[in-house]
Scaffold this active site. Structure first.
Site, PDB file in Angstrom:
ATOM      1  N   SER A  94       0.825  -1.207   0.000  1.00  0.00           N
ATOM      2  CA  SER A  94       0.000   0.000   0.000  1.00  0.00           C
ATOM      3  C   SER A  94       0.861   1.260   0.000  1.00  0.00           C
ATOM      4  CB  SER A  94      -0.932   0.007   1.220  1.00  0.00           C
ATOM      5  OG  SER A  94      -0.192  -0.192   2.407  1.00  0.00           O
TER       6      SER A  94
ATOM      7  N   ASN B 134      -2.047  -2.586  13.323  1.00  0.00           N
ATOM      8  CA  ASN B 134      -3.510  -2.421  13.300  1.00  0.00           C
ATOM      9  C   ASN B 134      -3.957  -1.152  14.036  1.00  0.00           C
ATOM     10  OD1 ASN B 134      -3.370  -4.805  11.955  1.00  0.00           O
ATOM     11  ND2 ASN B 134      -4.227  -6.059  13.605  1.00  0.00           N
TER      12      ASN B 134
ATOM     13  N   THR C 289     -39.870  25.994 -10.191  1.00  0.00           N
ATOM     14  CA  THR C 289     -40.110  24.652  -9.653  1.00  0.00           C
ATOM     15  C   THR C 289     -40.350  23.817 -10.903  1.00  0.00           C
ATOM     16  OG1 THR C 289     -42.482  24.965  -9.445  1.00  0.00           O
ATOM     17  CG2 THR C 289     -41.170  25.530  -7.514  1.00  0.00           C
ATOM     18  N   HIS C 290     -39.901  22.573 -10.884  1.00  0.00           N
ATOM     19  CA  HIS C 290     -39.965  21.705 -12.074  1.00  0.00           C
ATOM     20  C   HIS C 290     -39.216  22.332 -13.260  1.00  0.00           C
ATOM     21  CE1 HIS C 290     -43.481  19.765 -10.000  1.00  0.00           C
ATOM     22  NE2 HIS C 290     -43.681  21.021  -9.626  1.00  0.00           N
TER      23      HIS C 290
ATOM     24  N   SER D 274     -14.318  25.845 -28.223  1.00  0.00           N
ATOM     25  CA  SER D 274     -14.513  24.619 -28.992  1.00  0.00           C
ATOM     26  C   SER D 274     -13.479  24.603 -30.111  1.00  0.00           C
ATOM     27  CB  SER D 274     -15.918  24.598 -29.590  1.00  0.00           C
ATOM     28  OG  SER D 274     -15.953  23.774 -30.737  1.00  0.00           O
TER      29      SER D 274
ATOM     30  N   LYS E 244     -18.032  29.370 -29.404  1.00  0.00           N
ATOM     31  CA  LYS E 244     -18.405  28.713 -28.143  1.00  0.00           C
ATOM     32  C   LYS E 244     -17.638  29.213 -26.927  1.00  0.00           C
ATOM     33  CE  LYS E 244     -20.855  25.542 -27.498  1.00  0.00           C
ATOM     34  NZ  LYS E 244     -20.836  24.145 -27.891  1.00  0.00           N
TER      35      LYS E 244
ATOM     36  N   ASN F 120     -17.632  27.410 -23.321  1.00  0.00           N
ATOM     37  CA  ASN F 120     -18.207  26.291 -22.577  1.00  0.00           C
ATOM     38  C   ASN F 120     -17.877  26.371 -21.085  1.00  0.00           C
ATOM     39  OD1 ASN F 120     -19.245  25.142 -24.940  1.00  0.00           O
ATOM     40  ND2 ASN F 120     -17.299  24.133 -25.382  1.00  0.00           N
TER      41      ASN F 120
ATOM     42  N   GLU G 268     -19.307  21.820 -15.514  1.00  0.00           N
ATOM     43  CA  GLU G 268     -19.690  20.465 -15.934  1.00  0.00           C
ATOM     44  C   GLU G 268     -18.875  19.405 -15.192  1.00  0.00           C
ATOM     45  OE1 GLU G 268     -20.425  20.380 -20.488  1.00  0.00           O
ATOM     46  OE2 GLU G 268     -19.220  22.150 -20.075  1.00  0.00           O
TER      47      GLU G 268
ATOM     48  N   TYR H 175      -9.399  -6.590  12.812  1.00  0.00           N
ATOM     49  CA  TYR H 175      -8.806  -6.096  11.568  1.00  0.00           C
ATOM     50  C   TYR H 175      -8.849  -7.161  10.475  1.00  0.00           C
ATOM     51  CZ  TYR H 175      -5.391  -4.401   8.181  1.00  0.00           C
ATOM     52  OH  TYR H 175      -4.781  -4.007   7.025  1.00  0.00           O
TER      53      TYR H 175
ATOM     54  N   GLN I  92      -7.325  -2.142   4.325  1.00  0.00           N
ATOM     55  CA  GLN I  92      -6.275  -1.350   3.673  1.00  0.00           C
ATOM     56  C   GLN I  92      -6.845  -0.568   2.482  1.00  0.00           C
ATOM     57  OE1 GLN I  92      -2.068  -2.702   3.226  1.00  0.00           O
ATOM     58  NE2 GLN I  92      -2.667  -3.035   1.098  1.00  0.00           N
TER      59      GLN I  92
ATOM     60  N   LYS J 215      -8.167   3.596   2.128  1.00  0.00           N
ATOM     61  CA  LYS J 215      -7.457   4.862   1.920  1.00  0.00           C
ATOM     62  C   LYS J 215      -7.676   5.485   0.554  1.00  0.00           C
ATOM     63  CE  LYS J 215      -4.232   3.083   5.133  1.00  0.00           C
ATOM     64  NZ  LYS J 215      -5.020   1.815   5.024  1.00  0.00           N
TER      65      LYS J 215
HETATM   66  N1  ARG Z   1      -1.115  -1.342   5.379  1.00  0.00           N
HETATM   67  C1  ARG Z   1      -2.044  -1.880   6.338  1.00  0.00           C
HETATM   68  C2  ARG Z   1      -3.374  -1.119   6.178  1.00  0.00           C
HETATM   69  O1  ARG Z   1      -3.380  -0.100   5.574  1.00  0.00           O
HETATM   70  C3  ARG Z   1      -1.545  -1.709   7.717  1.00  0.00           C
HETATM   71  C4  ARG Z   1      -2.094  -2.681   8.698  1.00  0.00           C
HETATM   72  C5  ARG Z   1      -1.579  -4.041   8.410  1.00  0.00           C
HETATM   73  N2  ARG Z   1      -1.936  -4.952   9.446  1.00  0.00           N
HETATM   74  C6  ARG Z   1      -1.807  -6.261   9.268  1.00  0.00           C
HETATM   75  N3  ARG Z   1      -2.180  -6.998  10.234  1.00  0.00           N
HETATM   76  N4  ARG Z   1      -1.377  -6.777   8.154  1.00  0.00           N
HETATM   77  O2  ARG Z   1      -4.405  -1.543   6.633  1.00  0.00           O
END
Ligand code: ARG
Length: 468
Positions: free
Chosen positions: A32, A119, A164-165, A286, A292, A294, A299, A326, A331, A334
């Site tokens: 990651s 974790n 409205t509408h 354009s 044009k 735009n 948009e 966990y 992971q 993110k």
């Molecule tokens: N890169 C992991 C995450 O974003 C970190 C936690 C990993 N924990 C594990 N038990 N493998 O969740």
């Protein structure tokens, strides 16, 4: 040499029981670092707080704590200078930092992870990131509100059609329309603040899932990191991503608001409406049609709301049905979160630019406001107020007058008194005073109504309420 006995091998961190390293594709799906490197500041802050606490509680020596702290300082400087060696083999930001720390300070680095797990570490880092980001978003939303308010003040008395509408309904003022969005983005700020208020507990010290046998001080690390206190259940601490879900929900709703404003800009800038004009700096041309202009940024704000909604859904789907505690699925929390908040920041900035710089064609707005019998309700209200007619009957009489004007091809205000009297004999000349778009808008002085006087009052009140 097997990977596990090589001190420079990633497997040194968790590979004691492994005879071979990961397959290339295993590493690819597992790593990651490509995206969680963004958490470096939070990760280093979390490690510093944890290290100081370990020393205070007598779990590691002062000498080791000092070495770790200065090593972390070096790493922070390396990352900010762009010289830090990010390595996919070390999976994520946590292990990249720890591995580099070992290179910098040697054995003491191995003591940092005492009474901690990735974790609780990742839960803490990510929660810190979300908290920081909520503050940035609040500033972006406030800037957009300020731009809307400035337009509202400048055009508190510019009459335009209210719909409205998407059918002409009653005259409103441009300022009133801007203030509607000030309220919407104000609620978005409230939702961001609510999300922040519920993210006040620090997961650090929950360790892998069960807590730890070391005599740690979780209140100390929570305080050092700016939280109100520690989380109360170690299983929940490492399993919880509500803080991100709440932030993403608030972001998705803000995205929906942005898309509605964007859609109005698209409509208003069209030749058929021509209520507003975006400057060259927020218009595109354009490649084939030289005339044009735009509204691409509008948009794209409209389109990107889709991503914000999708990012919320992505994380809801990741979390749905996960057993405690966990799971590696988490992971995947993110990327959608980063994408959503990057997208939201970009859209807020673009929208703030467009709103600040648009010009309002007050004459076009006013001309459009009078079309399509927009003051019919004012006529019905006059029949109620002056003749004491029940509103339902007044509605019916007005409908008949609209039909007469339509047949004649004129506006209500141009319908001769004799023709009005043919429908309702008690109508007097006075009725014409309520049929202009200005008188219509000016009459709606009820709290929160569209009258210029009320809009000016609401502008001043909004400046105070939202601190703008
Ligand atoms: N890169 C992991 C995450 O974003 C970190 C936690 C990993 N924990 C594990 N038990 N493998 O969740």
């Amino acid at each position: 040499m097997s990977q596990t006995s090589d001190p420079q091998s990633p497997s040194r961190i968790w590979g004691g029981r492994f005879a071979s390293g990961p397959a290339a594709v295993m590493q690819e799906i597992n790593a990651s670092i490509g995206f969680d490197k963004r958490l470096y500041r939070q990760d280093i802050a979390g490690s510093r707080a944890h290290c100081a606490m370990l020393a205070t509680c007598g779990i590691i020596s002062e000498a080791d704590a000092n070495a770790i702290t200065s090593g972390l300082q070096t790493i922070l400087a390396e990352i900010e200078a762009g010289t830090f060696p990010f390595r996919v083999a070390f999976e994520d930001i946590h292990m990249n930092v720890e591995a580099r720390l070992a290179e910098l300070i040697g054995e003491a680095a191995g003591r940092l992870h005492t009474a901690r797990s990735r974790n609780d570490q990742v839960a803490t880092d990510f929660k810190l990131w979300v908290r920081d980001t909520l503050a940035t978003v609040d500033a972006g939303l406030a800037a957009l509100q300020a731009a809307l308010l400035t337009q509202a003040e400048a055009h508190a008395d510019a009459v335009m059609p209210g719909f409205t509408h998407l059918q002409t309904a009653q005259p409103v003022t441009f300022g009133h329309h801007m203030l509607a969005y000030v309220e919407m983005f104000g609620r978005d700020r409230g939702r961001m603040a609510d999300a922040r208020a519920r993210a006040e507990e620090c997961p650090l010290g929950a360790a892998a899932l069960a807590g730890t046998s070391f005599p740690i001080d979780r209140a100390m690390t929570a305080k050092a990191l700016g939280f109100a206190g520690p989380t109360r259940n170690s299983l929940d601490s490492v399993s919880d991503r509500d803080f991100a879900l709440e932030a993403l929900s608030a972001a998705a709703i803000a995205g929906v608001h942005l898309s509605r404003l964007a859609e109005e800009l698209v409509i208003w800038t069209s030749a058929q409406f021509a209520f507003v004009r975006l400057p060259d700096s927020f218009s595109t041309g354009s490649s084939i049609m030289p005339q044009k202009r735009n509204p691409d940024a509008a948009e794209l704000c409209r389109a990107k709301a889709g991503r914000l909604i999708a990012d919320l859904n992505a994380l809801l789907i990741v979390m749905k049905g996960l057993p405690l505690a966990y799971s590696k699925d988490m992971q995947d929390d993110k990327e959608p979160t980063f994408e959503a908040f990057d997208t939201l920041a970009l859209c807020l900035a673009a929208m703030t630019g467009m709103i600040s710089e648009l010009t309002v064609d007050r004459a076009a707005c006013k001309a459009a406001a009078g079309k399509a019998f927009a003051t019919a309700t004012d006529l019905a209200d006059w029949l109620v107020r002056v003749l004491g007619m029940p509103f339902r009957e007044a509605h019916h009489v007005t409908g008949t007058l609209v039909k007469a004007a339509e047949a004649k091809g004129c506006d209500l205000i141009d319908l001769p008194l004799a023709e009005m009297r043919a429908v309702e004999p008690r109508v007097t000349e006075d009725v014409y005073s309520v049929l202009t778009v200005d008188s219509s808008a000016a009459s709606r002085t009820s709290f929160g109504g569209t009258a210029p006087a009320q809009v000016r009052l609401q502008c001043a009140e909004a400046r105070r309420r939202f601190g703008l």
